[in-house]
Design an enzyme around this catalytic site. Structure first.
Site, short mmCIF file in Angstrom:
data_model
loop_
_atom_site.label_atom_id
_atom_site.label_comp_id
_atom_site.label_asym_id
_atom_site.label_seq_id
_atom_site.Cartn_x
_atom_site.Cartn_y
_atom_site.Cartn_z
CB VAL A 318 -0.95 0.02 1.21
CG1 VAL A 318 -1.93 1.20 1.07
CG2 VAL A 318 -1.70 -1.29 1.34
CB SER A 319 2.02 3.40 -2.57
OG SER A 319 2.58 4.68 -2.83
N PRO A 320 1.15 5.60 -0.25
CG PRO A 320 2.55 7.11 0.90
CD PRO A 320 2.49 5.68 0.37
#
Length: 744
Positions: A318-320
């Protein structure tokens, strides 16, 4: 202190903040302590970028803790949320040793969990295994001690603050704070399984609200939500809690602003010419001596009683950087399967919502988590009641026998990473010549690998289809390169169950673990657990063993799979062993065999980074004198969004971390006295340090982006620091203030 567009809701929300009527069911306590490490010349932990060393502070790092006990003599648990890349086995060992000296067996490895937020903008050198200390040039005692002390002190505060109280839980979705950075790997999971979910990331945030039983006022809130601490890029050199640290700062400041009756000085009605004239008469003070703790008295936030923490979960993929990944040369989207551009992984970079401004992206993703948490906080009405319980075990993950369907038995492997590990991710591209999804290694890198340690035939076969780039589980010079023994842990507060995992589970891995444990608790228990039981994954907890991809994701060998240390059956092994703990908890059985203890490698750590050897200012000057005073605009004042800057002669900040103090302050003139308005724990004030090229003396640069919430008036910068003339001299402390300037 909080986003202006949210200010209109404060009046309504305040009544919820003050009043949370409930019966007290537990003893609860919270604590918080400064964990900021060396702000100059220490490699940062996370991106493994040799060029990324600390050179200042964006805002400070903290350890935030809560304790929940059934009674003074009853079972209790401790959870610490640490602004750091991850937990460290050596940190956990030394924290437990300190707690043992203070409290005996009250707090121990079974009931204490230490979880990292996964910021990639904190100093490294605090993990004990070789792979995680190569770029930091080995072990950094100053980084390590700052973290261990902060955890200890946060727990100590929480212990001394224990009082009767209640805990509320709430959950809600946050849709725009994370995207899947390995979507092609996610598609390897079974279509029927994927069809059960609307997104390829988990959007659920879980919040705990702690309410004091006597005053009925909230004392803290802890949230769990999965998104990487990579809003700040691999080129950043400022210490930062990244988006989760930002969310915590916004939340704590918001709570304080809604529950205090402090007045704000505002010179709105003053004639601007009078303010400008007043400021022009106030000149820089020059460097002056002060004491070791003087800066603590200039902090803006003193004796905060509310602790807001934003904890990590199954964050693996999961990347911001929610705008997606694009090629830096063409601006086009990256290759879907490999996240590269024309075969070059280094050109494919994710974009945050504030692109190209990484600080703005950090703020936006932090605000989104903060705002969602406030909504959950103000509407929380499900009260937790029931047992406090915990289970903990150590496992040798290099050789776990795993039972699969069809009476098939497989084993985990000694630790290894594959070629996709070297490629990095869209959050931080890795080395040239590698791509995510590589299943072969070229001859040059094979020779490099074999020079370090040629993997055994068993390892090569065990790790397939991963091509072994580094066989760390078979590398022991000068000491172990990766963990073999890792802990798993379950904490329980009534119908909340926290799974402490020592790594980064991908989205689907986390879903499988939560579902399996929940079913085990329900089927093995006596009705205490049901479908309303909340299962939370606390990522990067107690030690660090990299990633956990699903067996299907493992086949593609993107970064997360290539970093799944113990082979293709790593996730089934975790599920199997967590289910054993869950069954033990549900049936009320104690753990008899707690497994082999991990090694304490403190005595063999290599320390290759030299300490600063002494600093002196240029002849005729003192530390704290101005190198460059504030340059006043032609208008005579700074407006909101402007950025006044001052530069002071200043030695290396590694001489003293000024823990629970500050290197930088913006002071405001109120009734003829200077009052601290902002410090280096504020998002708007940045402290930078570098060496002056012409004199080789150090310089501290203070930059303040005037926020919309700043009152009109007269301001100045103040800097604190410490120095040594040589390695054996005593530490001397100083402060200095700039000339004044006007904000309107």
């Amino acid at each position: 202190m909080y986003p202006k567009y949210f200010a209109l809701l404060l009046f309504i929300l305040t009544i919820y903040v003050f009043l949370s009527p409930a019966t007290a069911d537990y003893l609860i306590g919270v604590g918080s302590y400064d964990s900021t490490g060396p702000a100059a010349g220490v490699n940062m932990m996370g991106y493994a970028n040799l060029d990324q060393s600390t050179a200042g502070i964006h805002f400070r790092l903290r350890a935030r803790a809560f304790i929940v006990a059934e009674s003074l003599d009853g079972p209790r648990i401790v959870f610490v949320n640490l602004d750091a890349g991850m937990a460290s086995q050596l940190v956990t060992i030394k924290v437990l040793e300190r707690l043992s000296k203070r409290f005996g067996k009250l707090y121990n490895e079974d009931n204490v969990a230490i979880s990292g937020t996964h910021t990639h903008a904190g100093p490294g050198g605090y993990l004990q295994y070789v792979l995680y200390s190569v770029t930091s040039l080995g072990f950094i005692p100053q980084s390590f001690d700052a973290i261990v002390t902060a955890i200890e002190m946060s727990i100590l505060q929480a212990h001394h603050n224990l009082n009767s109280g209640s805990i509320f839980i709430n959950t809600g979705d946050l849709d725009n704070a994370g995207v899947n950075r390995s979507p092609s790997a996610y598609l390897f999971n079974p279509p029927g399984e994927r069809a059960r979910y609307s997104r390829d990331v988990d959007t659920l945030m879980t919040l705990l609200k702690f309410v004091d039983g006597k005053s009925q006022r909230s004392i803290g809130a802890f949230t769990w939500f999965a998104t990487h601490g990579t809003s700040m890029s691999k080129d950043n050199t400022l210490i930062s809690g990244d988006n989760k640290g930002a969310a915590a700062r916004f939340f704590e400041d918001w709570f304080t602003s809604t529950t205090t009756n402090s007045t704000t000085y505002n010179a709105q009605d003053n004639v601007i010419d009078v303010l400008i004239k007043r400021a022009s008469a106030i000149k820089a003070t020059g460097g002056q001596p002060c004491g070791p703790t003087t800066s603590q008295g200039f902090k803006v936030r003193k004796n905060d009683t509310f602790v807001g923490a934003f904890c990590q979960s199954n964050v693996g993929d999961v990347s911001p950087n929610v705008l997606g990944a694009f090629c830096t040369d063409s601006g086009l989207p990256c290759d879907f399967n490999h996240s590269s551009c024309h075969g070059n992984d280094q050109l494919c970079v994710g974009r945050g919502p504030g692109y190209p401004d990484e600080i703005k992206s950090t703020k936006i993703i932090g605000e989104r988590q903060f705002l969602n948490a406030v909504q959950l906080f103000t509407s929380a009405n499900e009260q937790l009641t029931g047992k406090i319980d915990y289970r903990h075990i150590y496992l040798d993950f290099t050789k776990i026998q795993v039972s699969l369907a069809g009476n098939l038995t497989v084993k985990t492997c000694p630790a290894a990473v594959g070629a996709g590990f070297a490629a990095g991710t869209t959050d931080g591209p890795g080395a040239f010549g590698f791509q995510q999804g590589d299943t072969k290694i070229n001859e040059f890198w094979k020779r490099v690998r074999d020079f370090l340690q040629k993997p055994s035939d068993y390892q090569v076969e065990c790790q397939k289809p991963k091509p072994v780039l580094l066989s760390m589980g078979e590398m022991f010079f000068p000491y172990a390169w990766a963990p073999a023994i890792v802990p798993i842990q379950i904490l329980r507060i009534g119908k909340l169950v926290i799974l402490s995992v020592p790594g980064e589970f991908t989205t689907m891995s986390g879903r499988r673990l939560r579902e399996s444990v929940k079913q085990t608790l329900i089927s093995s228990g006596n009705g205490e657990f049901d479908n309303d039981t909340h299962i939370v994954i606390a990522g990067l907890t107690n030690t660090y063993s990299q990633y956990i991809a699903t067996p299907e994701e493992y086949k593609q060998q993107r970064y997360e799979a290539a970093s799944t240390l113990y082979g293709p059956h790593t996730l089934p092994a975790y599920i199997q062993e967590f289910n054993k703990l869950a069954e033990s908890m549900a049936k009320g059985r104690k753990i008899v065999n707690k497994g082999p203890s991990p090694p304490d490698l403190a005595s063999v750590q290599l320390k290759l980074l030299p300490d600063p050897s002494g600093d002196s200012p240029p002849p005729g000057l003192k530390f704290g004198d101005m190198k460059q005073d504030v340059s006043i605009p032609k208008s005579g004042f700074f407006g909101k969004g402007d950025k006044p800057i001052a530069v002071f002669w200043s030695p290396n900040p590694r001489y003293d971390l000024l823990t629970e103090g500050t290197y930088a302050v913006v002071e405001m003139l109120q009734d003829e006295r200077w009052v601290s308005a902002y410090d280096d724990d504020d998002f708007s004030l940045i402290f930078k340090w570098n060496v002056d090229n012409s004199s080789t003396s150090g310089l501290a640069t203070l930059e303040w982006e005037v926020p919309d919430s700043a009152s009109n008036g007269v301001y100045r910068f103040r800097h604190f620091g410490s120095s040594k003339k040589n390695t054996v001299s005593t530490t001397e402390y100083f402060t200095g203030a700039s000339s004044a300037f006007t904000v309107s």
